[in-house]
Scaffold this motif. Structure first.
Motif, PDB file in Angstrom:
ATOM      1  N   ALA A   1       0.826  -1.211   0.000  1.00  0.00           N
ATOM      2  CA  ALA A   1       0.000   0.000   0.000  1.00  0.00           C
ATOM      3  C   ALA A   1       0.857   1.257   0.000  1.00  0.00           C
ATOM      4  CB  ALA A   1      -0.928  -0.011   1.212  1.00  0.00           C
ATOM      5  N   HIS A   2       1.984   1.228   0.687  1.00  0.00           N
ATOM      6  CA  HIS A   2       2.880   2.391   0.701  1.00  0.00           C
ATOM      7  C   HIS A   2       3.313   2.745  -0.721  1.00  0.00           C
ATOM      8  CE1 HIS A   2       4.161   1.138   5.040  1.00  0.00           C
ATOM      9  NE2 HIS A   2       2.974   1.705   5.010  1.00  0.00           N
ATOM     10  N   LEU A   3       3.744   1.731  -1.472  1.00  0.00           N
ATOM     11  CA  LEU A   3       4.201   2.020  -2.837  1.00  0.00           C
ATOM     12  C   LEU A   3       3.054   2.539  -3.698  1.00  0.00           C
ATOM     13  CD1 LEU A   3       6.556   1.916  -4.852  1.00  0.00           C
ATOM     14  CD2 LEU A   3       5.689  -0.316  -5.571  1.00  0.00           C
ATOM     15  N   CYS A   4       1.872   1.960  -3.530  1.00  0.00           N
ATOM     16  CA  CYS A   4       0.716   2.401  -4.320  1.00  0.00           C
ATOM     17  C   CYS A   4       0.424   3.880  -4.094  1.00  0.00           C
ATOM     18  CB  CYS A   4      -0.511   1.563  -3.969  1.00  0.00           C
ATOM     19  SG  CYS A   4      -0.471  -0.132  -4.610  1.00  0.00           S
TER      20      CYS A   4
ATOM     21  N   ASP B   1       5.153   4.101   9.520  1.00  0.00           N
ATOM     22  CA  ASP B   1       5.674   2.795   9.110  1.00  0.00           C
ATOM     23  C   ASP B   1       7.095   2.956   8.584  1.00  0.00           C
ATOM     24  OD1 ASP B   1       3.779   0.625   9.521  1.00  0.00           O
ATOM     25  OD2 ASP B   1       2.469   1.654   8.114  1.00  0.00           O
ATOM     26  N   ALA B   2       7.771   1.822   8.410  1.00  0.00           N
ATOM     27  CA  ALA B   2       9.081   1.824   7.768  1.00  0.00           C
ATOM     28  C   ALA B   2       8.881   1.939   6.268  1.00  0.00           C
ATOM     29  CB  ALA B   2       9.829   0.539   8.109  1.00  0.00           C
ATOM     30  N   VAL B   3       9.463   2.946   5.634  1.00  0.00           N
ATOM     31  CA  VAL B   3       9.258   3.180   4.206  1.00  0.00           C
ATOM     32  C   VAL B   3      10.609   3.353   3.506  1.00  0.00           C
ATOM     33  CG1 VAL B   3       8.147   4.631   2.465  1.00  0.00           C
ATOM     34  CG2 VAL B   3       7.000   4.193   4.635  1.00  0.00           C
ATOM     35  N   LEU B   4      11.264   4.490   3.697  1.00  0.00           N
ATOM     36  CA  LEU B   4      12.547   4.724   3.047  1.00  0.00           C
ATOM     37  C   LEU B   4      13.642   3.810   3.574  1.00  0.00           C
ATOM     38  CD1 LEU B   4      12.543   8.618   2.749  1.00  0.00           C
ATOM     39  CD2 LEU B   4      12.153   6.933   0.946  1.00  0.00           C
TER      40      LEU B   4
ATOM     41  N   VAL C   1       4.909  14.874   0.459  1.00  0.00           N
ATOM     42  CA  VAL C   1       4.019  14.822   1.617  1.00  0.00           C
ATOM     43  C   VAL C   1       3.594  13.378   1.909  1.00  0.00           C
ATOM     44  CG1 VAL C   1       1.707  15.436   2.422  1.00  0.00           C
ATOM     45  CG2 VAL C   1       3.191  17.186   1.438  1.00  0.00           C
ATOM     46  N   VAL C   2       3.279  12.621   0.867  1.00  0.00           N
ATOM     47  CA  VAL C   2       2.900  11.218   1.045  1.00  0.00           C
ATOM     48  C   VAL C   2       4.050  10.431   1.683  1.00  0.00           C
ATOM     49  CG1 VAL C   2       2.424   9.076  -0.202  1.00  0.00           C
ATOM     50  CG2 VAL C   2       1.156  11.150  -0.764  1.00  0.00           C
ATOM     51  N   LEU C   3       5.257  10.639   1.187  1.00  0.00           N
ATOM     52  CA  LEU C   3       6.420   9.940   1.754  1.00  0.00           C
ATOM     53  C   LEU C   3       6.611  10.273   3.222  1.00  0.00           C
ATOM     54  CD1 LEU C   3       9.063  10.159  -1.114  1.00  0.00           C
ATOM     55  CD2 LEU C   3       8.345   8.071   0.039  1.00  0.00           C
ATOM     56  N   VAL C   4       6.450  11.532   3.571  1.00  0.00           N
ATOM     57  CA  VAL C   4       6.614  11.945   4.967  1.00  0.00           C
ATOM     58  C   VAL C   4       5.549  11.306   5.849  1.00  0.00           C
ATOM     59  CG1 VAL C   4       6.477  13.905   6.538  1.00  0.00           C
ATOM     60  CG2 VAL C   4       7.794  14.110   4.427  1.00  0.00           C
ATOM     61  N   ILE C   5       4.311  11.252   5.380  1.00  0.00           N
ATOM     62  CA  ILE C   5       3.222  10.720   6.209  1.00  0.00           C
ATOM     63  C   ILE C   5       3.345   9.213   6.396  1.00  0.00           C
ATOM     64  CG2 ILE C   5       0.731  10.331   6.313  1.00  0.00           C
ATOM     65  CD1 ILE C   5       0.358  13.069   5.084  1.00  0.00           C
TER      66      ILE C   5
ATOM     67  N   VAL D   1      12.119   3.506  -5.773  1.00  0.00           N
ATOM     68  CA  VAL D   1      11.038   4.195  -6.481  1.00  0.00           C
ATOM     69  C   VAL D   1      10.785   5.591  -5.907  1.00  0.00           C
ATOM     70  CG1 VAL D   1       8.607   4.096  -7.147  1.00  0.00           C
ATOM     71  CG2 VAL D   1       9.981   1.998  -7.115  1.00  0.00           C
ATOM     72  N   GLY D   2      10.710   5.690  -4.571  1.00  0.00           N
ATOM     73  CA  GLY D   2      10.413   6.975  -3.936  1.00  0.00           C
ATOM     74  C   GLY D   2      11.494   8.013  -4.188  1.00  0.00           C
ATOM     75  N   TRP D   3      12.753   7.660  -3.946  1.00  0.00           N
ATOM     76  CA  TRP D   3      13.841   8.614  -4.170  1.00  0.00           C
ATOM     77  C   TRP D   3      13.965   8.964  -5.660  1.00  0.00           C
ATOM     78  CZ3 TRP D   3      15.654  11.812  -0.887  1.00  0.00           C
ATOM     79  CH2 TRP D   3      15.860  11.468   0.455  1.00  0.00           C
ATOM     80  N   SER D   4      13.756   7.969  -6.538  1.00  0.00           N
ATOM     81  CA  SER D   4      13.842   8.250  -7.976  1.00  0.00           C
ATOM     82  C   SER D   4      12.747   9.215  -8.415  1.00  0.00           C
ATOM     83  CB  SER D   4      13.745   6.946  -8.776  1.00  0.00           C
ATOM     84  OG  SER D   4      14.847   6.104  -8.521  1.00  0.00           O
ATOM     85  N   LEU D   5      11.539   9.057  -7.858  1.00  0.00           N
ATOM     86  CA  LEU D   5      10.460   9.984  -8.181  1.00  0.00           C
ATOM     87  C   LEU D   5      10.809  11.404  -7.754  1.00  0.00           C
ATOM     88  CD1 LEU D   5       7.059   8.191  -7.416  1.00  0.00           C
ATOM     89  CD2 LEU D   5       7.756   9.272  -9.565  1.00  0.00           C
TER      90      LEU D   5
END
Length: 528
Positions: A163-166, A399-402, A390-394, A410-414
């Protein structure tokens, strides 16, 4: 004309974004590790190859404020890792951070070379692929590469990670749909957004749902500002079509019967009602965990306990009946339920401050980008950057994300692909000698990380196929940092009455996790 190296780098990064989503191993004994290790290997290989390609012909490297802060954060992480208790875990955590940062810098390099649109579309597609694996699991497709315990996690092994990636890729997906060159392309993006919407509903991930709501609000506000002076290059009527597709996907997920075994009669309503519940359940458990992690930080205020070492030290600070501690006396997860709590406890307040300031610098770049002259697409790109950030921060707050390889890639590349207009604070002129030195350093460090991840995967394969001590010894030699393999060997030798060999492996296990009750018992059984 764009160089061949840039075009190849683009394809490698695009392929890596898809591969990191799909990568998984069938070794069920290793629970989540069978998902993390293959994905870490893909992240490391992708970051290594793309960095080499981007550096090979670089004549000048522009540096923004975010670059400076991110580089300092990485250096601090390496220094902190040197003083960590478990160097193996510290190395893995640093490798994920380095890989994510490398993807960020390479993505921005490719975006400045004119590949922003293609790269953002490929990264958005990675989210669709992740959602598709989850939906296949939810609707009965069985595979050795998914976990039944945390369905529908698909090839992530955990529904929250999926769900995080979505939700991270959703703004990019909308952006790509708006820029679709044809109706057929728009139809494909509509199908993708329907898949992601359905997977988000089925995930019941509260962090993702909360980030979705806030992210949409930010995207609407920033989009209105960005589009106040349109030049007609974007067809906003497509936005309505994309929203209809998202609603259709969510509605279908609610009404189509699935194989998920929820214990509640109204699981989705219950999740919605408990999004901000901190008085009970996992919300209350997080508060306990955050408080004890803060105590840990106060005992290690300079450099923290070391990247990846939260699980090593936390049991010393856990309170009675702490939900973060499992039945074996060790932490249930290898990191706390928050990126920011992890960075605080593992890299200290300075480390948290540096990554926070880097995010703030990107935020300021996005706000400035909203006023980017007559370039409507560039202004809208800035709005998508703000929503993604903002999504990444929330999600990273809850949860553990980065910390994980998929969002790291994917997140850093975006962020890199969207932050094209970052204000330059300096530059490094790349002479031939500097390029050679950079290539050698990148190749050496990247090769070491790739070899380490490959060795872990090989050791897991050996461990999963045999229980013989001689075979497990070979696995231990390939991956000396595996606590699980050392503990298993110590138990096997103890059963044979071979205390000498049992003590060797029990001691190795205890060095990695000094608070491990199992390692202590094994040592005590042989008089240690």
């Amino acid at each position: 004309m764009m160089s061949a190296e840039r075009r190849i780098a683009l394809r490698v990064l695009e392929a890596g974004a898809i591969a990191v989503v799909i990568a998984a191993a069938p070794y069920k004994t290793f629970d989540l590790e069978r998902f993390f290790v293959p994905k870490e290997l893909v992240l490391s290989v992708t970051a290594l190859v793309v960095t080499l390609l981007c550096v090979a012909r670089a004549k000048r490297i522009s540096i923004s404020r975010a670059d400076q802060l991110l580089a300092l954060w990485l250096v601090l992480g390496v220094v902190s890792a040197v003083f960590a208790t478990n160097w193996w875990l510290a190395g893995r955590a640093v490798a994920v951070s380095l890989g994510g940062a490398a993807c960020f810098w390479c993505a921005r390099t490719l975006a400045r070379a004119g590949y922003s649109r293609a790269l953002v579309a490929a990264l958005a597609l990675a989210g669709v692929v992740g959602a598709a694996t989850a939906l296949l699991q939810a609707y009965g497709v069985k595979s050795e590469l998914v976990s039944l315990n945390r369905a529908p996690g698909g090839t992530f092994g955990n529904r929250n990670f999926m769900a995080h990636l979505c939700v991270i890729t959703l703004p990019a997906l909308l952006f790509s749909g708006l820029r679709a060159p044809s109706r057929a392309s728009l139809a494909r993006w509509c199908a993708g957004i329907a898949l992601i919407s359905g997977a988000l509903i089925l995930s019941r991930s509260r962090a993702a749902w909360l980030a979705l709501v806030v992210g949409i609000v930010v995207l609407i506000v920033a989009g209105i500002i960005a589009l106040r002076h349109r030049n007609g290059s974007l067809e906003l009527s497509r936005l309505f079509v994309l929203c209809i597709a998202a609603g259709a996907g969510a509605g279908a997920a609610l009404v189509i019967p699935n194989t998920l075994d929820w214990t509640s009669d109204s699981p989705y309503a219950d999740t919605a009602h408990s999004i901000v519940n901190y008085k009970g359940g996992s919300g209350h458990g997080r508060l306990i965990q955050y408080g004890n992690s803060l105590k840990m930080t106060l005992r290690h205020p300079l450099l923290g306990v070391g990247p990846g070492n939260w699980s090593v030290v936390y049991p010393h600070f856990a309170s009675e009946n702490d939900p973060s501690i499992g039945r074996d006396g060790m932490t249930s997860n290898p990191w706390p339920s928050s990126d920011w709590v992890t960075f605080l406890s593992e890299r200290g307040p300075v480390g948290l401050g540096l990554i926070g300031l880097a995010m703030l610098a990107l935020l300021m770049d996005g706000l400035r980008g909203l006023n980017n002259g007559e370039d409507t697409e560039a202004r809208l790109s800035a709005a998508v950057l703000l929503a993604t950030l903002v999504v990444l921060v929330i999600v990273g707050t809850f949860d553990a994300v980065l910390l994980l390889p998929v969002p790291a890639l994917v997140g850093w590349s975006l962020l890199g692909a969207l932050a094209v207009s970052s204000r330059e604070r300096g530059a490094i002129e790349m002479t031939a000698l500097r390029r050679i030195a950079a290539l050698v350093c990148v190749a050496a460090l990247g090769g070491l990380v790739v070899t380490r991840s490959g060795a872990q995967l090989m050791a897991m394969s050996i461990y999963a196929t045999s229980s013989k001590a001689s075979v497990l010894e070979r696995a231990s030699a390939i991956d000396p940092g595996s606590y699980r393999i050392h503990a298993r060997l110590a138990q096997l030798y103890l059963g044979r009455g071979d205390c000498k060999r049992s003590t060797v492996h029990a001691s190795a296990a205890k060095r990695q996790f000094p608070s491990s009750p199992a390692a202590r018992r094994l040592l005590a059984s042989c008089g240690g």
